[in-house]
Structures are given as structure tokens and as C-alpha cells.
Write a protein that holds these residues in place. Structure first.
Motif, short mmCIF file in Angstrom:
data_model
loop_
_atom_site.label_atom_id
_atom_site.label_comp_id
_atom_site.label_asym_id
_atom_site.label_seq_id
_atom_site.Cartn_x
_atom_site.Cartn_y
_atom_site.Cartn_z
N PRO A 1 -2.30 -25.90 -15.91
CA PRO A 1 -2.69 -27.19 -15.33
C PRO A 1 -4.07 -27.10 -14.67
O PRO A 1 -4.34 -26.19 -13.88
CB PRO A 1 -1.58 -27.45 -14.30
N GLY A 2 -4.93 -28.04 -15.01
CA GLY A 2 -6.32 -27.96 -14.59
C GLY A 2 -6.57 -28.46 -13.17
O GLY A 2 -6.05 -29.50 -12.75
N MET A 3 -7.36 -27.69 -12.45
CA MET A 3 -7.81 -28.11 -11.13
C MET A 3 -8.79 -29.28 -11.30
O MET A 3 -9.61 -29.30 -12.21
CB MET A 3 -8.51 -26.95 -10.42
N GLY A 4 -8.71 -30.24 -10.42
CA GLY A 4 -9.54 -31.43 -10.54
C GLY A 4 -8.70 -32.55 -11.12
O GLY A 4 -8.53 -33.61 -10.50
N LEU A 5 -8.16 -32.33 -12.31
CA LEU A 5 -7.29 -33.33 -12.91
C LEU A 5 -5.97 -33.45 -12.15
O LEU A 5 -5.39 -34.53 -12.07
CB LEU A 5 -7.03 -32.99 -14.39
N ASN A 6 -5.49 -32.32 -11.58
CA ASN A 6 -4.27 -32.42 -10.78
C ASN A 6 -4.54 -33.21 -9.49
O ASN A 6 -3.67 -33.95 -9.02
CB ASN A 6 -3.68 -31.04 -10.48
N ALA A 7 -5.74 -33.04 -8.94
CA ALA A 7 -6.11 -33.80 -7.74
C ALA A 7 -6.25 -35.29 -8.07
O ALA A 7 -5.83 -36.16 -7.30
CB ALA A 7 -7.41 -33.26 -7.16
N PHE A 8 -6.85 -35.60 -9.22
CA PHE A 8 -6.97 -36.99 -9.68
C PHE A 8 -5.58 -37.60 -9.85
O PHE A 8 -5.32 -38.74 -9.45
CB PHE A 8 -7.74 -37.02 -10.99
N PHE A 9 -4.68 -36.82 -10.44
CA PHE A 9 -3.28 -37.23 -10.66
C PHE A 9 -2.61 -37.57 -9.34
O PHE A 9 -2.00 -38.64 -9.18
CB PHE A 9 -2.56 -36.08 -11.36
N ALA A 10 -2.71 -36.66 -8.36
CA ALA A 10 -1.96 -36.81 -7.12
C ALA A 10 -2.62 -37.77 -6.13
O ALA A 10 -1.94 -38.64 -5.56
CB ALA A 10 -1.80 -35.44 -6.46
N TYR A 11 -3.93 -37.62 -5.94
CA TYR A 11 -4.57 -38.33 -4.84
C TYR A 11 -5.17 -39.68 -5.23
O TYR A 11 -5.42 -40.51 -4.35
CB TYR A 11 -5.64 -37.44 -4.20
N TYR A 12 -5.41 -39.90 -6.54
CA TYR A 12 -5.92 -41.20 -6.96
C TYR A 12 -4.83 -42.03 -7.64
O TYR A 12 -4.47 -43.11 -7.16
CB TYR A 12 -7.12 -41.05 -7.90
N VAL A 13 -4.25 -41.49 -8.72
CA VAL A 13 -3.26 -42.27 -9.47
C VAL A 13 -2.02 -42.54 -8.60
O VAL A 13 -1.55 -43.68 -8.52
CB VAL A 13 -2.85 -41.53 -10.76
N CYS A 14 -1.49 -41.48 -7.97
CA CYS A 14 -0.28 -41.66 -7.15
C CYS A 14 -0.61 -42.02 -5.70
O CYS A 14 0.22 -42.65 -5.03
CB CYS A 14 0.56 -40.38 -7.18
N GLY A 15 -1.79 -41.64 -5.23
CA GLY A 15 -2.17 -41.92 -3.85
C GLY A 15 -2.83 -43.27 -3.67
O GLY A 15 -2.25 -44.21 -3.12
N VAL A 16 -4.06 -43.41 -4.14
CA VAL A 16 -4.83 -44.65 -3.98
C VAL A 16 -4.15 -45.82 -4.68
O VAL A 16 -3.98 -46.90 -4.11
CB VAL A 16 -6.27 -44.46 -4.50
N LEU A 17 -3.76 -45.61 -5.95
CA LEU A 17 -3.13 -46.69 -6.71
C LEU A 17 -1.65 -46.88 -6.36
O LEU A 17 -1.06 -47.92 -6.65
CB LEU A 17 -3.28 -46.44 -8.22
N GLY A 18 -1.05 -45.83 -5.79
CA GLY A 18 0.33 -45.93 -5.38
C GLY A 18 1.34 -45.97 -6.51
O GLY A 18 2.46 -46.47 -6.34
N LEU A 19 0.99 -45.43 -7.66
CA LEU A 19 1.90 -45.45 -8.81
C LEU A 19 2.88 -44.28 -8.73
O LEU A 19 2.54 -43.21 -8.22
CB LEU A 19 1.12 -45.37 -10.12
N PRO A 20 4.09 -44.44 -9.24
CA PRO A 20 5.05 -43.34 -9.25
C PRO A 20 4.55 -42.17 -10.10
O PRO A 20 3.83 -42.38 -11.09
CB PRO A 20 6.31 -43.97 -9.87
N TRP A 21 4.95 -40.96 -9.73
CA TRP A 21 4.50 -39.80 -10.50
C TRP A 21 5.02 -39.83 -11.92
O TRP A 21 4.38 -39.27 -12.83
CB TRP A 21 4.89 -38.50 -9.79
N GLN A 22 6.13 -40.52 -12.15
CA GLN A 22 6.65 -40.63 -13.52
C GLN A 22 5.67 -41.42 -14.41
O GLN A 22 5.48 -41.09 -15.58
CB GLN A 22 8.02 -41.31 -13.53
N VAL A 23 5.07 -42.46 -13.84
CA VAL A 23 4.08 -43.25 -14.58
C VAL A 23 2.83 -42.42 -14.83
O VAL A 23 2.23 -42.49 -15.92
CB VAL A 23 3.73 -44.54 -13.81
N ALA A 24 2.43 -41.64 -13.84
CA ALA A 24 1.26 -40.77 -14.01
C ALA A 24 1.51 -39.76 -15.13
O ALA A 24 0.60 -39.47 -15.92
CB ALA A 24 0.95 -40.05 -12.70
N LEU A 25 2.73 -39.22 -15.21
CA LEU A 25 3.06 -38.31 -16.31
C LEU A 25 3.01 -39.04 -17.65
O LEU A 25 2.62 -38.46 -18.67
CB LEU A 25 4.46 -37.71 -16.10
#
Length: 443
Positions: free
Chosen positions: A84-108
């Protein structure tokens, strides 16, 4: 029996043909694992901030790294670790699931769709066409840029370089144990390298870890009882939990574009840089089996979405193993096996701290910097894009961003100086795609 095993390994990996030995490949695989193993602990911590259960994140990280690295070794025959790539995991967690508030299942689900896009671009050879369109000067500058990027990561991890609100970065407190031990390990490793000691990087990592234990900066092992009583982390909470329809429903075009464009060029830049450093690139810039390596990355991304982790990518830290002489997929197989063992010995893997692997990254950065001699700085239309590629990777903390600045500057400088014929349509398409990506990221 030993001769038979050696014959099988030779047929699988063509070790002698690539100028290596079984011992060298094993050593390279171990060194790569030590340099990459931090992801086993860093990635789950980041994914936990997205709401993914940490135990499941540990399992998905290890399984994704094991499977894709094994495929990279056995099928593509590349000495490269995939995780798993560094940077993309941060984008996944802190932008997609954090800022946008989407569930991690949607991010997957978005990770899955981006993986399918990677695969389509690969099987249609669009990725290969893009790589072939990259001028040799930019390919060389990518190596140098990655080297500086790796060195910066190492210096930051060691606490030798720290953030500063006035100057952005500054020298850390070198009187503290961690930076001091890292500096000691760096000098030791450099001296061993200068004296051509085999295994210098691995020796430096192990000695630095041992010194850390001696002064109390690293916890001592608590014995096998604690390891044997450790329950294997379970995949159950994340396995097959991706929400593909949810990703489609939310119309995540900007997210999909970011996942796709960043991983496409991050992975491409890493593979080009590592292949050149390993001597796998010919004089015309072609890399044998690169299509298989790209398919491995694509399949790995799809697999990671099923397992429950963010996008996988080829790891720049594989340069540590390559510096030890790794040239074939056997090194990747060794790394994959060690990832698998890490599932059982997860408490012990953490004994190797960041400040102990940091000197290895700095040394590898210095080795990759040597490629700058192949960049033509006598022609400004070649020199400026190369410079932008090199300098923007560490300054933006992104291989893909450095790649983007290099492409954009190459296209515009060549065209505006009356040499538009030297810019292929593919180069223009990539430059425009990066401009679009940078514009999306600014909103």
C-alpha cells in the motif's frame, strides 16, 4: 539436491544471466523487506483514522504486500516490493473519508474502480506507450529525483531534518538519541559502502537497531512467549467490504482521477528509476517485462480493494535491496516470504525503528544521485524539465508531482522555443492530464 534447486531457481529467475547470485538475491530481498517493513505499522495507523479496524488493517496490509510482491517476483521477475502506497493512503483516509466524510467501504470501491482503469490502460498497452514516450533525459532525471526524495524521507524519519514554520525545514536536535543514532548508522554504512563490504546497508540497519536497544531508544525483545501468544490479525472485518455501487453513486470523478493519475505516474516513475538503477533498462530506454510489472500493480490494486486496504504501488525503498545487488524476482519472493512471516511475528517487526532504516534511505539516495551525470544540461530545453522533475519530487513530497512538473515544462519549453516537433502527442496528452489533475487538487 542443492544443484537441482539451483537449476530451478536459474530457470525461473535467470539469475546468472542478470549477473547475480542466489546469495545476493536473498540478501537483497532481506534488505528490501527491512527498508519497507515500516508500512506494516504506518499504513494500519492511517487506515484506522478512516474508520477501518486496526487489526484488520494490519492483516490487509500484510496480505496485500505478500501477494503482490510474490506476483512481482514470480511473474514479472522484478526485484521490487509492492505494498500500500504512502500518500495515497493519506488521501484515502484524510480526504476521501475525512474531508468528504465518505464511508471507508465507498473509498475501497473507488480503489477498485481505479484498479480496473489501471488494468485496462495496461492490457491495451497505453501505459507502455506512455513510458516509451518519455524522453531519456526525463527518465534519467526521474532516477535522481527519486534519490533525493528517498534521502529526504530518510532524513525526516531520523529527525535529522524537521519542519520549521519560518524556513519550512531545518536541522533537528542532533543531541537527541534517535537523530544521533541515525547519524552514527549513516556514517557506519557510508564507511562500509566505501570499503565495498557486502551487506553494508543491512549491517548498518542491524547495528543501529542494536545500539538503539543498548541505550534504551528501542525496546528489547520480550521473548518468544509474547510472540507465540499473539493472535493472528483477522481480515474478516474488511474482506470483500468494498462498496462499488456507492462509489459510482457519489460520482467520485475527481477522486477516481486522483487515485488513477497519481498511482499511474508514481508507480511508473518508481519502476523506471529502479529498473535503470538495477541495470534492467537497455540503451534505448526499454525495460524487459515492464508490461508484466504494470499488470502486477494493476491486479494488486484490485486485490487490495477486496482485502480492505488502499492502493498498492511499487516501493522506492526497493532501491535498498537493489543497492545490495538484487537483480531478479527472487529478491521479491524473499521479501514476500518475510512479509508473510511478519503476520506471525508482527510484535517483533516493530523493533526496527525508523531511525535505523533512515541511513539506508539516505545512502540509496546518494547512489541514485549518481545518475545525474547522464542528464544533458548543455541544452536548456532538456535541462530545465529535468531540473523541475528532480527538484519537485522532494519539495512536493511526491514522485508523481515531480513527474507532472517535468512533463508540463518539457512540453511548453520545447514548443515555445520552436522545437514543437520534439514533443509527441502522447507527451501533450500527459502534460494536459497533469494540468487537469493539479487544477482539481487546488479545489
Amino acid at each position: 539436491m542443492m544443484a537441482g534447486a539451483a537449476g530451478v531457481l536459474e530457470r525461473l529467475f535467470r539469475i546468472r544471466e542478470k549477473g547475480s547470485t542466489v546469495r545476493t538475491e536473498i540478501l537483497g530481498g532481506i534488505t528490501t523487506f527491512v527498508a519497507v517493513s515500516y508500512i506494516i505499522f504506518v499504513n494500519p495507523s492511517i487506515l484506522a483514522d478512516a474508520g477501518i479496524p486496526k487489526e484488520a488493517a494490519i492483516a490487509s496490509t500484510i496480505w496485500a504486500a505478500t501477494a503482490t510482491t510474490l506476483l512481482m517476483g514470480l511473474w514479472a521477475n522484478f526485484p521490487v516490493a509492492v505494498a500500500p502506497g504512502m500518500g495515497l493512503n493519506a488521501f484515502f483516509a484524510y480526504y476521501v473519508c475525512g474531508v468528504l466524510g465518505l464511508p471507508w467501504q465507498v473509498a475501497l470501491g473507488a480503489v477498485f474502480i481505479s484498479g480496473v482503469i489501471f488494468l485496462l490502460l495496461t492490457v491495451t498497452r497505453v501505459r507502455q506507450i506512455i513510458i516509451d514516450a518519455v524522453p531519456m533525459n526525463l527518465k534519467c532525471s526521474i532516477v535522481v529525483g527519486i534519490g533525493l526524495f528517498i534521502a529526504f524521507i530518510g532524513l525526516k524519519s531520523a529527525g535529522i531534518v524537521v519542519s520549521n514554520p519560518a524556513t519550512f525545514v531545518t536541522t533537528g536536535n542532533l543531541a537527541k538519541a534517535e537523530p544521533l543514532l541515525a547519524c552514527t548508522g549513516l556514517i557506519l554504512t557510508a564507511v562500509l559502502m566505501a570499503r565495498n563490504v557486502r551487506g553494508a546497508i543491512l549491517i548498518g540497519i542491524l547495528v543501529t537497531t542494536g545500539l538503539g536497544m543498548a541505550v534504551g531508544a528501542v525496546p528489547m525483545p520480550t521473548g518468544m512467549d509474547s510472540v507465540m501468544s499473539f493472535n493472528l490479525p483477522s481480515l474478516t472485518p474488511t474482506l470483500m467490504q468494498l462498496d462499488i455501487m456507492g462509489a459510482i453513486k457519489y460520482g467520485l470523478f475527481s477522486i477516481l482521477f486522483t487515485f488513477t493519475i497519481v498511482d499511474l505516474f508514481d508507480n511508473m516513475g518508481t519502476l523506471i528509476g529502479l529498473s535503470r538503477k538495477a541495470g534492467l533498462m537497455d540503451d534505448k530506454g526499454h525495460i524487459p517485462n515492464l508490461d508484466k510489472a504494470l499488470v502486477t500493480d494493476s491486479v494488486g490494486t484490485v486485490l487490495s480493494s477486496f482485502l480492505g486496504t488502499s492502493t498498492v504501488t511499487s516501493y522506492v525503498e526497493s532501491a535498498a535491496g537493489i543497492a545490495e545487488g538484487a537483480r531478479t524476482g527472487l529478491a521479491a519472493v524473499v521479501t514476500a516470504i518475510l512479509f508473510m512471516f511478519a503476520l506471525v511475528f508482527a510484535p517483533l517487526v516493530g523493533l526496527v525503528p525508523a531511525f535505523a532504516t533512515a541511513p539506508a534511505l539516505v545512502i540509496v539516495g546518494a547512489l541514485m544521485m549518481m545518475e545525474v551525470r547522464h542528464v544533458d544540461f548543455t541544452d536548456f530545453t532538456e535541462a530545465f524539465p529535468a531540473f523541475m522533475t528532480i527538484v519537485m519530487m522532494p519539495l512536493t513530497f511526491s514522485i508523481a508531482s515531480g513527474f507532472g512538473f517535468g512533463f508540463i515544462s518539457y512540453a511548453f519549453v520545447k514548443t515555445c522555443s520552436g522545437r514543437a516537433r520534439e514533443v509527441s502527442p502522447v507527451m501533450w496528452l500527459i502534460a494536459i492530464a497533469f494540468i487537469f489533475n493539479f487544477a482539481l487538487r487546488s479545489h
